[in-house]
Design a protein around this motif. Structure first.
Motif, PDB file in Angstrom:
ATOM      1  N   TRP A  27       0.822  -1.212   0.000  1.00 43.21           N
ATOM      2  CA  TRP A  27       0.000   0.000   0.000  1.00 43.21           C
ATOM      3  C   TRP A  27       0.862   1.271   0.000  1.00 43.21           C
ATOM      4  O   TRP A  27       0.518   2.260  -0.640  1.00 43.21           O
ATOM      5  N   ASN A  31       0.680   4.066  -2.804  1.00 41.85           N
ATOM      6  CA  ASN A  31       0.494   5.498  -2.546  1.00 41.85           C
ATOM      7  C   ASN A  31       1.418   6.321  -3.429  1.00 41.85           C
ATOM      8  O   ASN A  31       1.017   7.342  -3.978  1.00 41.85           O
ATOM      9  N   LEU A  35       0.398   8.971  -6.420  1.00 43.14           N
ATOM     10  CA  LEU A  35       0.879  10.347  -6.580  1.00 43.14           C
ATOM     11  C   LEU A  35       1.500  10.550  -7.952  1.00 43.14           C
ATOM     12  O   LEU A  35       1.368  11.623  -8.546  1.00 43.14           O
ATOM     13  N   THR A  42      -3.583  15.408 -12.750  1.00 42.32           N
ATOM     14  CA  THR A  42      -3.814  16.811 -12.379  1.00 42.32           C
ATOM     15  C   THR A  42      -3.277  17.742 -13.456  1.00 42.32           C
ATOM     16  O   THR A  42      -3.945  18.723 -13.844  1.00 42.32           O
ATOM     17  N   VAL A 195      -7.278   0.393 -11.539  1.00 41.86           N
ATOM     18  CA  VAL A 195      -7.852   1.663 -11.071  1.00 41.86           C
ATOM     19  C   VAL A 195      -7.295   2.842 -11.888  1.00 41.86           C
ATOM     20  O   VAL A 195      -8.044   3.755 -12.265  1.00 41.86           O
ATOM     21  N   ILE A 198      -9.106   2.873 -15.030  1.00 39.21           N
ATOM     22  CA  ILE A 198     -10.490   3.331 -14.820  1.00 39.21           C
ATOM     23  C   ILE A 198     -10.562   4.852 -14.964  1.00 39.21           C
ATOM     24  O   ILE A 198     -11.526   5.388 -15.498  1.00 39.21           O
TER      25      ILE A 198
ATOM     26  N   MET B  59     -13.661   2.905  -8.723  1.00 38.43           N
ATOM     27  CA  MET B  59     -12.472   2.805  -7.882  1.00 38.43           C
ATOM     28  C   MET B  59     -12.856   2.334  -6.469  1.00 38.43           C
ATOM     29  O   MET B  59     -12.175   1.487  -5.891  1.00 38.43           O
ATOM     30  N   LEU B  69     -10.132  -3.560   1.339  1.00 39.23           N
ATOM     31  CA  LEU B  69     -10.273  -2.508   2.353  1.00 39.23           C
ATOM     32  C   LEU B  69     -11.502  -2.744   3.221  1.00 39.23           C
ATOM     33  O   LEU B  69     -11.706  -2.053   4.221  1.00 39.23           O
ATOM     34  N   LEU B  75      -4.632  -0.428   9.985  1.00 42.60           N
ATOM     35  CA  LEU B  75      -3.359  -0.086   9.332  1.00 42.60           C
ATOM     36  C   LEU B  75      -3.525  -0.074   7.813  1.00 42.60           C
ATOM     37  O   LEU B  75      -3.128   0.871   7.132  1.00 42.60           O
ATOM     38  N   LEU B  76      -4.156  -1.125   7.294  1.00 45.45           N
ATOM     39  CA  LEU B  76      -4.310  -1.207   5.840  1.00 45.45           C
ATOM     40  C   LEU B  76      -5.301  -0.171   5.345  1.00 45.45           C
ATOM     41  O   LEU B  76      -5.139   0.399   4.271  1.00 45.45           O
ATOM     42  N   SER B  79      -3.408   3.186   5.320  1.00 45.50           N
ATOM     43  CA  SER B  79      -2.418   3.280   4.240  1.00 45.50           C
ATOM     44  C   SER B  79      -3.110   3.231   2.879  1.00 45.50           C
ATOM     45  O   SER B  79      -2.605   3.779   1.907  1.00 45.50           O
ATOM     46  N   GLY B  80      -4.265   2.596   2.817  1.00 48.40           N
ATOM     47  CA  GLY B  80      -4.996   2.548   1.562  1.00 48.40           C
ATOM     48  C   GLY B  80      -5.735   3.836   1.239  1.00 48.40           C
ATOM     49  O   GLY B  80      -6.168   4.041   0.110  1.00 48.40           O
ATOM     50  N   ALA B  82      -4.457   7.035   2.505  1.00 51.29           N
ATOM     51  CA  ALA B  82      -3.601   8.205   2.754  1.00 51.29           C
ATOM     52  C   ALA B  82      -3.412   9.045   1.497  1.00 51.29           C
ATOM     53  O   ALA B  82      -3.387  10.276   1.553  1.00 51.29           O
ATOM     54  N   TRP B  83      -3.299   8.373   0.347  1.00 51.42           N
ATOM     55  CA  TRP B  83      -3.035   9.097  -0.901  1.00 51.42           C
ATOM     56  C   TRP B  83      -4.154  10.091  -1.205  1.00 51.42           C
ATOM     57  O   TRP B  83      -3.915  11.111  -1.851  1.00 51.42           O
ATOM     58  N   TRP B  86      -3.170  13.439   0.125  1.00 53.38           N
ATOM     59  CA  TRP B  86      -2.102  14.106  -0.635  1.00 53.38           C
ATOM     60  C   TRP B  86      -2.617  14.595  -1.982  1.00 53.38           C
ATOM     61  O   TRP B  86      -2.322  15.722  -2.403  1.00 53.38           O
ATOM     62  N   ILE B  87      -3.372  13.744  -2.647  1.00 53.23           N
ATOM     63  CA  ILE B  87      -3.927  14.158  -3.945  1.00 53.23           C
ATOM     64  C   ILE B  87      -4.899  15.324  -3.729  1.00 53.23           C
ATOM     65  O   ILE B  87      -4.983  16.242  -4.544  1.00 53.23           O
ATOM     66  N   LEU B  90      -2.897  18.423  -3.540  1.00 48.93           N
ATOM     67  CA  LEU B  90      -2.394  18.752  -4.880  1.00 48.93           C
ATOM     68  C   LEU B  90      -3.488  19.418  -5.710  1.00 48.93           C
ATOM     69  O   LEU B  90      -3.283  20.489  -6.296  1.00 48.93           O
ATOM     70  N   LEU B  91      -4.673  18.787  -5.745  1.00 49.23           N
ATOM     71  CA  LEU B  91      -5.776  19.326  -6.553  1.00 49.23           C
ATOM     72  C   LEU B  91      -6.199  20.695  -6.038  1.00 49.23           C
ATOM     73  O   LEU B  91      -6.411  21.631  -6.816  1.00 49.23           O
TER      74      LEU B  91
END
Lengths: 212, 126
Positions: A27, A31, A35, A42, A195, A198, B59, B69, B75-76, B79-80, B82-83, B86-87, B90-91
């Motif tokens: 995972w 991540n 990104l 983006t 994904v 997708i 998705m 998930l 934990l999983l 971590s699954g 978290a992005w 961050w995204i 960014l957006l």
């Protein structure tokens, strides 16, 4: 227990912990992948914001039939990978190999169709540079994104095929027990490839289809 | 059943596995086909938004059911997901910049390629 030695490796004290660690590690990697592709997507939208009409005109030139069929192929490969993930964990040997084999076959079909699509694009000169047939500058930007995104995704597909192929080969040779958490971790990576596609599908193929 | 695996209720037979996965696949295929069909329906400026919403739904289906998930492992799950944060940053930053920058510093939104200078290779210069 299937043959091929112990699934449990140092330093874990239980397969449960090892499985969780494998999932966590994968995972973290996913991540960073999110990104990578998220940054590119983006950038795609940030550029599209200024060149909306050109992007829609350029998107109409993308091969929607290849794109749609490949979407269905990849979604189906995710189904077989999900079954493989369950089957390896339950140590159903025949089902594991069938589902892993089908996943690999569908991945190869995806790449094959992708190559046919790229060839057709190149025949139409859809590579930005001399001879590019569209006048609007934004159209060249769209096709720049097209080549970067689809080839990067294709590289990931090759990576996925290599990983799943290697694990399957090891299991077939009796070198890796089916209970190994690696199958599930490889499955996570495979689903990430799905994904990403997708999201690439509407970006590339469904752009500007209402006006012709 | 050792009880040493995450998700102890995992399916053990082909039937149980198909029951767990095929409905998700059917939903994914249906969503993919409907997003393709809807792309041809004029919806003003909302076509891309609709396609992206369908992509997000797909998705979530893949993440929850195929990427496990759904399993109660914090934990999983962390971590699954978290992005997304961050995204999200960014957006938010990119589009806040684009939406608020003075128009003078940006190219025109409509294009007329014939009025733009091109370099010798025929590529438009920016």
């Amino acid at each position: 227990m299937s043959g091929g030695g112990e699934a449990l490796r140092e330093p874990w004290e239980s397969l449960r912990r090892q499985r969780e660690a494998a999932g966590f590690g994968m995972w973290l990697f996913l991540n960073s992948e999110a990104l990578l592709f998220g940054g590119l997507i983006t950038a795609f939208f940030a550029t599209r914001f200024f060149h909306l009409e050109a992007f829609q005109a350029a998107g109409r030139e993308a091969e929607v039939v290849y794109g749609t069929v490949n979407t269905l192929v990849l979604l189906t490969s995710s189904l077989t990978m999900a079954v493989a993930s369950h089957a390896t964990r339950a140590e159903l040997r025949r089902l594991s190999f069938w589902s892993l084999g089908l996943t690999l076959a569908l991945g190869l079909v995806f790449l094959g169709l992708k190559i046919m699509e790229w060839r057709s694009d190149l025949e139409k000169n859809m590579f930005p540079g001399p001879g590019f047939p569209m006048e609007q500058p934004g159209a060249a930007l769209f096709w720049g994104f097209y080549w970067v995104l689809t080839s990067l995704h294709g590289l990931h597909m090759i990576g996925g095929l290599g990983t799943v192929g290697f694990l399957t080969w090891e299991a077939a040779r009796g070198k890796r027990p089916l209970r190994s958490p690696a199958f599930e971790a490889a499955g996570l990576y495979w689903h990430l490839i799905d994904v990403v596609w997708i999201f690439l599908y509407p970006l590339i193929y469904l752009q500007g289809r209402t006006s012709s | 059943m050792s009880g040493h695996s995450l998700g102890e209720g995992d399916p053990k037979t082909l039937r149980a596995m198909l029951w767990r996965t095929v409905p998700v696949w059917v939903a994914l295929i249906a969503l993919a086909l409907s997003s393709c069909a809807l792309a041809y329906v004029p919806m003003g400026g909302f076509n891309m938004a609709v396609s992206l919403a369908i992509a997000a739904a797909k998705m979530v289906l893949v993440g929850v059911f195929f990427m496990h998930l759904r399993r109660p492992d914090p934990l999983l799950r962390l971590s699954g997901g978290a992005w997304l944060l961050w995204i999200g940053f960014l957006l938010a930053m990119v589009f806040a910049d684009q939406a608020t920058r003075a128009p003078i510093s940006q190219p025109a939104h409509t294009e007329n390629a014939s009025q733009r200078p091109t370099d010798p290779a025929g590529m438009p210069s920016f």
